[in-house]
Scaffold this motif. Structure first.
Motif, PDB file in Angstrom:
ATOM      1  N   ASP A  70      49.113   7.767  66.672  1.00  0.00           N
ATOM      2  CA  ASP A  70      49.718   8.720  67.830  1.00  0.00           C
ATOM      3  C   ASP A  70      50.947   8.377  68.042  1.00  0.00           C
ATOM      4  O   ASP A  70      51.329   8.696  69.088  1.00  0.00           O
ATOM      5  CB  ASP A  70      49.033   7.806  68.683  1.00  0.00           C
ATOM      6  N   GLY A  71      51.631   8.346  67.248  1.00  0.00           N
ATOM      7  CA  GLY A  71      52.952   8.443  67.319  1.00  0.00           C
ATOM      8  C   GLY A  71      53.701  10.174  66.771  1.00  0.00           C
ATOM      9  O   GLY A  71      52.612  11.198  66.585  1.00  0.00           O
ATOM     10  N   PRO A  72      54.701   9.984  66.845  1.00  0.00           N
ATOM     11  CA  PRO A  72      55.907  11.762  67.271  1.00  0.00           C
ATOM     12  C   PRO A  72      55.450  11.664  65.623  1.00  0.00           C
ATOM     13  O   PRO A  72      55.512  13.348  65.985  1.00  0.00           O
ATOM     14  CB  PRO A  72      57.060  10.980  67.306  1.00  0.00           C
ATOM     15  N   LEU A  73      55.106  10.950  64.840  1.00  0.00           N
ATOM     16  CA  LEU A  73      55.224  12.117  63.648  1.00  0.00           C
ATOM     17  C   LEU A  73      53.731  12.864  63.307  1.00  0.00           C
ATOM     18  O   LEU A  73      53.924  13.621  62.457  1.00  0.00           O
ATOM     19  CB  LEU A  73      55.189  10.654  62.218  1.00  0.00           C
ATOM     20  N   GLY A  74      52.738  12.612  63.618  1.00  0.00           N
ATOM     21  CA  GLY A  74      51.452  13.367  64.361  1.00  0.00           C
ATOM     22  C   GLY A  74      50.714  12.184  62.840  1.00  0.00           C
ATOM     23  O   GLY A  74      51.006  11.592  62.008  1.00  0.00           O
ATOM     24  N   SER A  75      49.767  13.824  61.795  1.00  0.00           N
ATOM     25  CA  SER A  75      49.059  13.255  60.748  1.00  0.00           C
ATOM     26  C   SER A  75      50.125  13.247  59.168  1.00  0.00           C
ATOM     27  O   SER A  75      50.847  14.196  58.985  1.00  0.00           O
ATOM     28  CB  SER A  75      47.690  14.335  60.585  1.00  0.00           C
ATOM     29  N   ILE A  76      49.502  13.579  58.511  1.00  0.00           N
ATOM     30  CA  ILE A  76      50.118  13.448  57.158  1.00  0.00           C
ATOM     31  C   ILE A  76      48.560  12.623  56.305  1.00  0.00           C
ATOM     32  O   ILE A  76      47.870  12.893  55.851  1.00  0.00           O
ATOM     33  CB  ILE A  76      50.667  11.352  56.635  1.00  0.00           C
ATOM     34  N   VAL A  77      48.663  14.423  55.506  1.00  0.00           N
ATOM     35  CA  VAL A  77      47.849  14.795  54.593  1.00  0.00           C
ATOM     36  C   VAL A  77      48.533  14.890  52.949  1.00  0.00           C
ATOM     37  O   VAL A  77      48.694  15.608  53.013  1.00  0.00           O
ATOM     38  CB  VAL A  77      47.555  15.999  55.183  1.00  0.00           C
ATOM     39  N   CYS A  78      47.973  14.593  51.787  1.00  0.00           N
ATOM     40  CA  CYS A  78      48.500  13.922  51.045  1.00  0.00           C
ATOM     41  C   CYS A  78      46.718  13.827  50.104  1.00  0.00           C
ATOM     42  O   CYS A  78      45.714  13.372  50.077  1.00  0.00           O
ATOM     43  CB  CYS A  78      49.279  13.036  50.047  1.00  0.00           C
ATOM     44  N   THR A  79      47.839  14.646  49.170  1.00  0.00           N
ATOM     45  CA  THR A  79      46.227  15.312  47.995  1.00  0.00           C
ATOM     46  C   THR A  79      46.777  15.485  46.785  1.00  0.00           C
ATOM     47  O   THR A  79      47.709  15.765  45.834  1.00  0.00           O
ATOM     48  CB  THR A  79      45.101  16.502  48.346  1.00  0.00           C
ATOM     49  N   VAL A 111      54.265   6.509  62.780  1.00  0.00           N
ATOM     50  CA  VAL A 111      53.078   6.849  63.157  1.00  0.00           C
ATOM     51  C   VAL A 111      51.975   7.178  63.827  1.00  0.00           C
ATOM     52  O   VAL A 111      51.159   7.251  64.316  1.00  0.00           O
ATOM     53  CB  VAL A 111      52.251   6.023  61.342  1.00  0.00           C
ATOM     54  N   GLY A 112      52.343   5.558  64.205  1.00  0.00           N
ATOM     55  CA  GLY A 112      51.767   5.009  65.668  1.00  0.00           C
ATOM     56  C   GLY A 112      50.938   3.796  64.840  1.00  0.00           C
ATOM     57  O   GLY A 112      49.992   3.401  63.886  1.00  0.00           O
ATOM     58  N   LYS A 113      49.501   3.910  66.176  1.00  0.00           N
ATOM     59  CA  LYS A 113      48.151   3.148  65.865  1.00  0.00           C
ATOM     60  C   LYS A 113      47.065   4.282  65.503  1.00  0.00           C
ATOM     61  O   LYS A 113      47.375   5.879  66.216  1.00  0.00           O
ATOM     62  CB  LYS A 113      47.575   2.545  67.479  1.00  0.00           C
ATOM     63  N   GLY A 114      46.135   4.204  64.126  1.00  0.00           N
ATOM     64  CA  GLY A 114      45.446   5.852  64.260  1.00  0.00           C
ATOM     65  C   GLY A 114      44.375   5.035  63.482  1.00  0.00           C
ATOM     66  O   GLY A 114      44.193   3.178  62.926  1.00  0.00           O
ATOM     67  N   SER A 115      43.972   6.305  61.719  1.00  0.00           N
ATOM     68  CA  SER A 115      43.561   5.341  61.235  1.00  0.00           C
ATOM     69  C   SER A 115      43.637   6.006  59.518  1.00  0.00           C
ATOM     70  O   SER A 115      44.428   6.716  59.740  1.00  0.00           O
ATOM     71  CB  SER A 115      41.896   6.031  61.107  1.00  0.00           C
ATOM     72  N   VAL A 135      46.515  -1.097  59.814  1.00  0.00           N
ATOM     73  CA  VAL A 135      47.103  -2.157  60.072  1.00  0.00           C
ATOM     74  C   VAL A 135      48.747  -2.447  61.188  1.00  0.00           C
ATOM     75  O   VAL A 135      49.330  -3.312  61.522  1.00  0.00           O
ATOM     76  CB  VAL A 135      47.225  -2.706  59.057  1.00  0.00           C
ATOM     77  N   SER A 136      49.509  -1.254  60.053  1.00  0.00           N
ATOM     78  CA  SER A 136      51.075  -1.354  60.782  1.00  0.00           C
ATOM     79  C   SER A 136      51.270   0.432  60.832  1.00  0.00           C
ATOM     80  O   SER A 136      52.443   0.325  61.803  1.00  0.00           O
ATOM     81  CB  SER A 136      51.996  -2.248  60.188  1.00  0.00           C
ATOM     82  N   GLY A 137      50.982   0.922  60.531  1.00  0.00           N
ATOM     83  CA  GLY A 137      50.792   2.115  59.966  1.00  0.00           C
ATOM     84  C   GLY A 137      52.755   2.772  58.778  1.00  0.00           C
ATOM     85  O   GLY A 137      53.232   3.676  58.864  1.00  0.00           O
TER      86      GLY A 137
END
Length: 292
Positions: A70-79, A111-115, A135-137
């Protein structure tokens, strides 16, 4: 090209992988023009995704890591895939935050809090999906927690990205240590002590430490052997066919809207600079496929 070195102890109870991922992270920076904190967050995730990917048995296998915060960075997607390719993107590549009190980039704050969700497609009927709360982002701690909770494998993860004054990537790397089932307490304690004694990844790389030296330091007090090396690079596998399928998946209404309002479409891949142009006629052909 980044080389992932892998090793295992003589009893097959401890697996260690290390990669100097500067080339991968630098290429990601060049493509996405990320801010320093976004470079660090994306770079750490790319590095870890490549390390996981290096353990896949088939070229067709893939692993994806998605961090939703939920931080300002938004989602990170890697493959990453079994062919030595890894790619990634962030929701807001321009995010900028003040440094932490210790002078470090505030990746956790960005990153903030999330999953964290990890999906492994290993050619089985269904892909394996594991998800844990962040845990920490800070990325490394989150992957460590993921392996402990989702896969019940004691794991140590160390990731680092050092951004230069011109925003380019000065150093980047990752260390991945796992204790296999059956590992005795004495060996586990020794490995834990060895890992604790290491400097940060970027400090070791800045001081000229090689992959061999770092791996040897982890195994200090144990006999070990190297496994095969795996080369990874930032490489996107996008294609016009994949973009067409993505457009079809948007549905009839969205395609009609593109035709009526824009008389075509211009789609930029989110993982690389490739731009795909679609005329109104081509969208109409996709619309017919969508109706089917």
């Amino acid at each position: 090209m980044s080389v992932i070195k892998r090793a295992i102890d003589s009893e097959g109870l401890v697996r260690v992988s290390f990669v100097d991922s500067r080339d991968i992270v630098q290429r990601a920076f060049e493509i996405h023009q990320t801010s320093p904190v976004a470079t660090a967050a994306l770079g750490r995730t790319l590095t870890m995704t490549a390390l996981i990917g290096s353990g896949m048995k088939s070229e067709e296998d893939t692993v994806s890591a998605i961090i939703k915060g939920d931080g300002p960075l938004g989602s990170i997607v890697c493959t990453a895939d079994g062919r030595g390719a890894v790619k990634g993107c962030v929701g807001n590549p321009d995010v900028d935050l003040p440094l932490k009190k210790n002078g470090k980039l505030d990746v956790g704050g960005a990153v903030g809090k999330g999953s964290l969700a990890v999906t492994m497609d290993l050619g089985l009927k269904e892909p394996y999906v594991g998800q844990v709360p962040l845990v920490s982002g800070e990325i490394a701690e989150d992957f460590t927690y993921y392996f402990a909770k989702s896969q019940q494998i004691p794991t140590a993860v160390s990731l680092g990205v050092l951004v230069d004054t011109d925003y380019s990537v000065k150093q980047a790397g990752g260390l991945f240590v796992q204790l296999m089932p059956g590992c005795d307490e004495e060996t586990a304690a020794l490995i834990e002590e060895n890992v604790k004694g290491l400097d940060s990844i970027t400090t070791m790389l800045e001081n000229g430490a090689s992959a061999d030296l770092i791996i040897t330091s982890v195994f200090a007090g144990l006999f070990f052997k190297y496994l095969d090396e795996v080369e990874y690079e930032y490489r996107c596998d996008c294609s016009r066919q994949k973009i067409e399928r993505a457009l079809i998946s948007l549905g009839e209404e969205e395609l009609k809207k593109m035709m009526e309002e824009d008389h075509g479409a211009q789609v930029t891949c989110r993982f690389c600079p490739e731009v795909y142009e679609f005329s109104e006629f081509e969208l109409d052909a996709l619309l017919k496929k969508a109706k089917k």
